[in-house]
Design a protein around this motif. Structure first.
Motif, PDB file in Angstrom:
ATOM      1  N   GLU A 203      18.324  15.271  22.964  1.00 22.10           N
ATOM      2  CA  GLU A 203      19.564  15.577  22.243  1.00 22.10           C
ATOM      3  C   GLU A 203      20.740  14.700  22.658  1.00 22.10           C
ATOM      4  OE1 GLU A 203      21.267  19.460  22.983  1.00 22.10           O
ATOM      5  OE2 GLU A 203      19.632  19.962  24.329  1.00 22.10           O
ATOM      6  N   PRO A 204      20.786  13.471  22.143  1.00 25.24           N
ATOM      7  CA  PRO A 204      21.939  12.634  22.455  1.00 25.24           C
ATOM      8  C   PRO A 204      23.261  13.267  21.993  1.00 25.24           C
ATOM      9  CG  PRO A 204      20.532  11.604  20.790  1.00 25.24           C
ATOM     10  CD  PRO A 204      19.790  12.771  21.332  1.00 25.24           C
ATOM     11  N   MET A 205      24.190  13.365  22.965  1.00 22.37           N
ATOM     12  CA  MET A 205      25.564  13.779  22.687  1.00 22.37           C
ATOM     13  C   MET A 205      26.395  12.534  22.950  1.00 22.37           C
ATOM     14  SD  MET A 205      25.074  17.255  24.861  1.00 22.37           S
ATOM     15  CE  MET A 205      23.401  16.857  25.389  1.00 22.37           C
ATOM     16  N   VAL A 206      26.987  12.000  21.899  1.00 21.19           N
ATOM     17  CA  VAL A 206      27.590  10.666  21.974  1.00 21.19           C
ATOM     18  C   VAL A 206      29.063  10.756  21.593  1.00 21.19           C
ATOM     19  CG1 VAL A 206      27.442   8.307  21.055  1.00 21.19           C
ATOM     20  CG2 VAL A 206      25.349   9.622  21.448  1.00 21.19           C
ATOM     21  N   VAL A 207      29.892  10.005  22.317  1.00 17.49           N
ATOM     22  CA  VAL A 207      31.341  10.075  22.084  1.00 17.49           C
ATOM     23  C   VAL A 207      31.928   8.685  21.840  1.00 17.49           C
ATOM     24  CG1 VAL A 207      31.660  12.199  23.393  1.00 17.49           C
ATOM     25  CG2 VAL A 207      31.782  10.012  24.589  1.00 17.49           C
ATOM     26  N   ALA A 208      33.027   8.696  21.082  1.00 18.81           N
ATOM     27  CA  ALA A 208      33.682   7.431  20.739  1.00 18.81           C
ATOM     28  C   ALA A 208      34.639   6.981  21.846  1.00 18.81           C
ATOM     29  CB  ALA A 208      34.431   7.579  19.417  1.00 18.81           C
ATOM     30  N   GLY A 209      34.896   7.851  22.840  1.00 23.24           N
ATOM     31  CA  GLY A 209      35.788   7.479  23.944  1.00 23.24           C
ATOM     32  C   GLY A 209      35.028   7.475  25.259  1.00 23.24           C
ATOM     33  N   THR A 210      35.592   8.147  26.258  1.00 22.50           N
ATOM     34  CA  THR A 210      34.907   8.216  27.554  1.00 22.50           C
ATOM     35  C   THR A 210      34.085   9.507  27.622  1.00 22.50           C
ATOM     36  OG1 THR A 210      36.729   9.380  28.587  1.00 22.50           O
ATOM     37  CG2 THR A 210      36.770   6.979  28.708  1.00 22.50           C
ATOM     38  N   TYR A 211      33.122   9.530  28.533  1.00 26.21           N
ATOM     39  CA  TYR A 211      32.181  10.657  28.528  1.00 26.21           C
ATOM     40  C   TYR A 211      32.699  11.897  29.260  1.00 26.21           C
ATOM     41  CZ  TYR A 211      30.690   8.607  33.038  1.00 26.21           C
ATOM     42  OH  TYR A 211      30.644   8.100  34.295  1.00 26.21           O
ATOM     43  N   LYS A 212      33.932  11.863  29.721  1.00 28.16           N
ATOM     44  CA  LYS A 212      34.479  13.036  30.413  1.00 28.16           C
ATOM     45  C   LYS A 212      34.705  14.180  29.415  1.00 28.16           C
ATOM     46  CE  LYS A 212      37.662  13.787  33.943  1.00 28.16           C
ATOM     47  NZ  LYS A 212      38.495  14.683  34.058  1.00 28.16           N
ATOM     48  N   ALA A 231      29.424  13.183  18.366  1.00 22.77           N
ATOM     49  CA  ALA A 231      28.313  13.527  17.458  1.00 22.77           C
ATOM     50  C   ALA A 231      27.098  13.958  18.289  1.00 22.77           C
ATOM     51  CB  ALA A 231      27.949  12.339  16.572  1.00 22.77           C
ATOM     52  N   HIS A 232      26.205  14.715  17.662  1.00 20.78           N
ATOM     53  CA  HIS A 232      25.067  15.305  18.383  1.00 20.78           C
ATOM     54  C   HIS A 232      23.891  15.479  17.423  1.00 20.78           C
ATOM     55  CE1 HIS A 232      23.462  19.264  20.445  1.00 20.78           C
ATOM     56  NE2 HIS A 232      22.798  18.216  20.898  1.00 20.78           N
ATOM     57  N   PHE A 233      22.782  14.879  17.760  1.00 19.61           N
ATOM     58  CA  PHE A 233      21.539  15.124  17.025  1.00 19.61           C
ATOM     59  C   PHE A 233      20.473  15.547  18.033  1.00 19.61           C
ATOM     60  CE2 PHE A 233      23.763  12.428  14.056  1.00 19.61           C
ATOM     61  CZ  PHE A 233      23.336  12.835  12.804  1.00 19.61           C
ATOM     62  N   GLU A 234      19.554  16.382  17.577  1.00 21.75           N
ATOM     63  CA  GLU A 234      18.508  16.869  18.496  1.00 21.75           C
ATOM     64  C   GLU A 234      17.223  17.155  17.738  1.00 21.75           C
ATOM     65  OE1 GLU A 234      19.533  20.627  20.348  1.00 21.75           O
ATOM     66  OE2 GLU A 234      17.921  20.451  21.820  1.00 21.75           O
ATOM     67  N   HIS A 235      16.104  16.759  18.353  1.00 22.37           N
ATOM     68  CA  HIS A 235      14.797  17.165  17.860  1.00 22.37           C
ATOM     69  C   HIS A 235      13.972  17.737  19.014  1.00 22.37           C
ATOM     70  CE1 HIS A 235      14.440  16.247  13.678  1.00 22.37           C
ATOM     71  NE2 HIS A 235      14.634  14.947  13.799  1.00 22.37           N
ATOM     72  N   THR A 236      13.118  18.681  18.657  1.00 22.64           N
ATOM     73  CA  THR A 236      12.082  19.172  19.562  1.00 22.64           C
ATOM     74  C   THR A 236      10.843  18.309  19.330  1.00 22.64           C
ATOM     75  OG1 THR A 236      12.958  21.427  19.535  1.00 22.64           O
ATOM     76  CG2 THR A 236      10.612  21.182  20.061  1.00 22.64           C
ATOM     77  N   VAL A 237      10.336  17.704  20.393  1.00 18.67           N
ATOM     78  CA  VAL A 237       9.273  16.694  20.261  1.00 18.67           C
ATOM     79  C   VAL A 237       8.123  17.026  21.222  1.00 18.67           C
ATOM     80  CG1 VAL A 237       8.745  14.220  20.390  1.00 18.67           C
ATOM     81  CG2 VAL A 237      11.057  14.954  19.742  1.00 18.67           C
ATOM     82  N   ALA A 238       6.916  17.076  20.684  1.00 18.12           N
ATOM     83  CA  ALA A 238       5.742  17.376  21.510  1.00 18.12           C
ATOM     84  C   ALA A 238       5.042  16.086  21.926  1.00 18.12           C
ATOM     85  CB  ALA A 238       4.774  18.267  20.726  1.00 18.12           C
ATOM     86  N   VAL A 239       4.503  16.116  23.131  1.00 17.07           N
ATOM     87  CA  VAL A 239       3.727  14.984  23.661  1.00 17.07           C
ATOM     88  C   VAL A 239       2.252  15.270  23.396  1.00 17.07           C
ATOM     89  CG1 VAL A 239       3.218  13.616  25.714  1.00 17.07           C
ATOM     90  CG2 VAL A 239       5.460  14.752  25.495  1.00 17.07           C
ATOM     91  N   THR A 240       1.637  14.488  22.532  1.00 18.90           N
ATOM     92  CA  THR A 240       0.237  14.730  22.166  1.00 18.90           C
ATOM     93  C   THR A 240      -0.592  13.460  22.392  1.00 18.90           C
ATOM     94  OG1 THR A 240       0.197  13.944  19.871  1.00 18.90           O
ATOM     95  CG2 THR A 240       1.166  16.126  20.245  1.00 18.90           C
ATOM     96  N   LYS A 241      -1.900  13.640  22.297  1.00 15.32           N
ATOM     97  CA  LYS A 241      -2.817  12.484  22.423  1.00 15.32           C
ATOM     98  C   LYS A 241      -2.475  11.396  21.424  1.00 15.32           C
ATOM     99  CE  LYS A 241      -7.257  13.994  24.285  1.00 15.32           C
ATOM    100  NZ  LYS A 241      -7.144  15.494  24.281  1.00 15.32           N
ATOM    101  N   LYS A 242      -1.967  11.826  20.247  1.00 12.12           N
ATOM    102  CA  LYS A 242      -1.653  10.848  19.195  1.00 12.12           C
ATOM    103  C   LYS A 242      -0.229  10.306  19.332  1.00 12.12           C
ATOM    104  CE  LYS A 242      -4.485  13.237  15.775  1.00 12.12           C
ATOM    105  NZ  LYS A 242      -4.210  14.162  14.656  1.00 12.12           N
ATOM    106  N   GLY A 243       0.485  10.728  20.379  1.00 14.48           N
ATOM    107  CA  GLY A 243       1.862  10.250  20.574  1.00 14.48           C
ATOM    108  C   GLY A 243       2.866  11.357  20.340  1.00 14.48           C
ATOM    109  N   ALA A 244       4.083  10.980  19.906  1.00 13.55           N
ATOM    110  CA  ALA A 244       5.148  11.970  19.707  1.00 13.55           C
ATOM    111  C   ALA A 244       4.902  12.742  18.416  1.00 13.55           C
ATOM    112  CB  ALA A 244       6.500  11.265  19.627  1.00 13.55           C
TER     113      ALA A 244
END
Ligand code: MF3
Ligand code: CO
Length: 249
Positions: A203-212, A231-244
């Motif tokens: 879940e990247p939480m990204v800011v246009a200024g400083t991270y404080k 801004a913030h986007f998030e996915h739930t991602v499983a680790v499988t034999k076939k990859g993500a």
């Protein structure tokens, strides 16, 4: 604590993940100036009523009072929905939500641009989403958590933005939050190694200024200390034999 899931359990999570994804898609056509962030929570609650056995995962979690987080502009995460918070043209609205289904959790977030937004807001939102996709490319058996953080950080900083340090992604499964921590910063080859059956929320939480950041007096809402956009986007991602496997895609 159990940190590795069976394919059956992942399939159950995927059922909830599809509902999350369908909700985010439906919200795209609904979210508009004049709605309140409380209206969005109500939409989610009524949407979930159509799915037997699925409950909002956040409500009551550590005392959180709502079923979604709605964080507007300089709010980074954990904005509490309010009937006083009216969405307006040009806003960046990050909606974060989760579902609990048959004892398993999924978690996802999406940032909406309301009408015409500033060039900076548009770029921030696009870079944040792209950084999540960069991170997902690194999810495979044997990769390190640091590979993921490094991918996010590198992409974000190359584009002139910053990643939040004091909140991180996480393992997920029978708990909303479980090991490992998944920071949006780090070094390749460092941190825990991903194994088959693990599921993580990136879940990247990204800011246009400083991270404080600071927390408002409601005890939840995290805002940028310099009032810059987030801004913030998030996915739930499983680790499988076939990859993500993107459970909330
Ligand atoms: N999605 C948030 C997180 O990513 C969880 C919100 S915590 C709650 O980890 F307390 F607000 F529910
Ligand atoms: Co999360």
């Amino acid at each position: 604590m159990k940190t590795h899931l069976s394919l059956d359990e992942m399939n159950t999570m995927r059922e909830a993940g599809k509902v999350v994804s369908a909700f985010f898609r439906s919200l795209k056509n609904k979210i508009a100036p004049g709605l309140t962030t409380k209206d969005i929570e109500k939409e989610f609650d009524s949407f979930l009523l159509g799915f037997e056995g699925m409950e909002p995962a956040f409500k009551g979690y550590m005392g959180y009072p709502a079923s979604v987080c709605a964080s507007v502009n300089e709010e980074v995460i954990h904005g509490i929905p309010s009937d006083k918070k009216i969405i307006k043209q040009g806003d960046l609205v990050s909606i974060d939500l989760g579902i609990k289904y048959r004892g398993l959790f999924v978690d996802s977030a999406y940032t909406y641009m309301i009408g015409k937004v500033s060039d900076e807001a548009k770029k921030l939102s696009e870079v944040t989403l792209a950084s999540l996709n960069e991170a997902i490319k690194h999810v495979k058996i044997g990769a390190c958590v640091g590979d993921i953080g490094c991918a996010v950080q590198r992409f974000v900083e190359k584009n002139g933005f910053a990643v939040i340090r004091s909140f991180v992604g996480h393992g997920i499964g029978n708990n909303l939050h479980q090991p490992p921590e998944v920071p949006n910063f780090g070094k390749e080859g460092q941190g825990p190694v991903l194994e088959e059956g693990q599921v993580i929320a990136i879940e990247p939480m990204v800011v246009a200024g400083t991270y404080k950041v600071k927390v408002l007096s409601d005890g939840w809402t995290v805002v940028t200390a310099d009032n810059a956009l987030s801004a913030h986007f998030e996915h739930t991602v499983a680790v499988t034999k076939k990859g993500a496997w993107i459970i909330t895609e």
